[in-house]
Design an enzyme around this catalytic site. Sequence first.
Site, PDB file in Angstrom:
ATOM      1  CG  HIS A   1      -9.879  -3.063   3.200  1.00  0.00           C
ATOM      2  ND1 HIS A   1      -9.195  -2.992   2.047  1.00  0.00           N
ATOM      3  CD2 HIS A   1      -8.986  -2.956   4.230  1.00  0.00           C
ATOM      4  CE1 HIS A   1      -8.074  -3.044   2.120  1.00  0.00           C
ATOM      5  NE2 HIS A   1      -7.735  -3.083   3.463  1.00  0.00           N
TER       6      HIS A   1
ATOM      7  CG  HIS B   1      -8.122  -4.033   8.334  1.00  0.00           C
ATOM      8  ND1 HIS B   1      -7.401  -5.238   8.222  1.00  0.00           N
ATOM      9  CD2 HIS B   1      -7.775  -3.423   7.441  1.00  0.00           C
ATOM     10  CE1 HIS B   1      -6.670  -5.484   7.358  1.00  0.00           C
ATOM     11  NE2 HIS B   1      -6.947  -4.083   6.600  1.00  0.00           N
TER      12      HIS B   1
ATOM     13  CD  GLU C   1     -15.646  13.015  24.795  1.00  0.00           C
ATOM     14  OE1 GLU C   1     -16.349  12.141  24.162  1.00  0.00           O
ATOM     15  OE2 GLU C   1     -15.352  13.367  25.886  1.00  0.00           O
TER      16      GLU C   1
ATOM     17  CD  GLU D   1      -3.104  -0.982   0.351  1.00  0.00           C
ATOM     18  OE1 GLU D   1      -3.114  -0.117  -0.394  1.00  0.00           O
ATOM     19  OE2 GLU D   1      -3.956  -1.602   0.500  1.00  0.00           O
TER      20      GLU D   1
ATOM     21  CG  HIS E   1      -5.021   0.541   5.757  1.00  0.00           C
ATOM     22  ND1 HIS E   1      -6.223   0.746   5.508  1.00  0.00           N
ATOM     23  CD2 HIS E   1      -4.807  -0.652   5.453  1.00  0.00           C
ATOM     24  CE1 HIS E   1      -6.746  -0.441   5.299  1.00  0.00           C
ATOM     25  NE2 HIS E   1      -5.872  -1.228   4.821  1.00  0.00           N
TER      26      HIS E   1
END
Length: 273
Positions: free
Chosen positions: A210, A141, A169, A116, A139
Amino acid sequence: MTKFIDSPYVKELSKITFRLYAHGWDERNGGNVSYRLTHEEIAPYEDTQTVLKNFPIAFDGKDLAGMYFLVTGTGRYFKNVIDFPERDAGLVRITEDGKSVDLLWGFNDGGRPTSEFPTHLMGHKTRLKHHANQRVIMHCHPTNLIAMTFTQKLDERRITRILWKMQTESLVVFPEGVGIIPWMVPGTTTIGEATAAKLESFSSVIWPQHGLFASGSSIDEAFGLIETIEKGAQIWSIVQQQGGKIEQTITDKNLNDLAKAFHVVPREGYLEV
């Protein structure tokens, strides 16, 4: 001279990758992190001054030429980075022509940057243009957020409003809301370009079914953004498990009052005046 493995940057990366794993957000080799460093920050480390390898990249990185990135490796398990940082992470520099990166430290078993990485570089390029202090992209999950992408219409305003109203918040941490792209094959130029386009105005982008792509000025800021978004999704999931009936909520007026008190500007059109 101090070795780069003992630098605060490697220590930060090692801690945060383990915490992402411990939260259940980076199973197996899922997820990746990149951390932009300056020449001044790496100059004190003698073991970062020699090019060890060169890797081509599927991205025109000319605008980032000469920049340094500490990045996790492809196929590496986040639970292991804390024990083997020199194996599972690497420090790279974008070459002058922008077509490849020079490895200066790490990946000592022959590894290479995450698949990535081009998407990260596209994201860094975009965030630098609008927020020059931003230097971290993560990144991962997040479980409850991914679950929402199965049951909710993939509408940025709708999902943002849900997350804002799940805890006080949220609006303060991400007043611009959350971006969303369609489902795409990861590790491609297509998903990188779509994500970078959203990062023009969002600091986080949901990849349906994803995960989440988030940016920040520091490791703590990027991680805190992810934590806050996922906490909102978790509370929403618990509310649904309790029957989904809302007896009281944070109103749009409450959110407008909150924004004024904390001097943030909610995304235009997302709240009723």
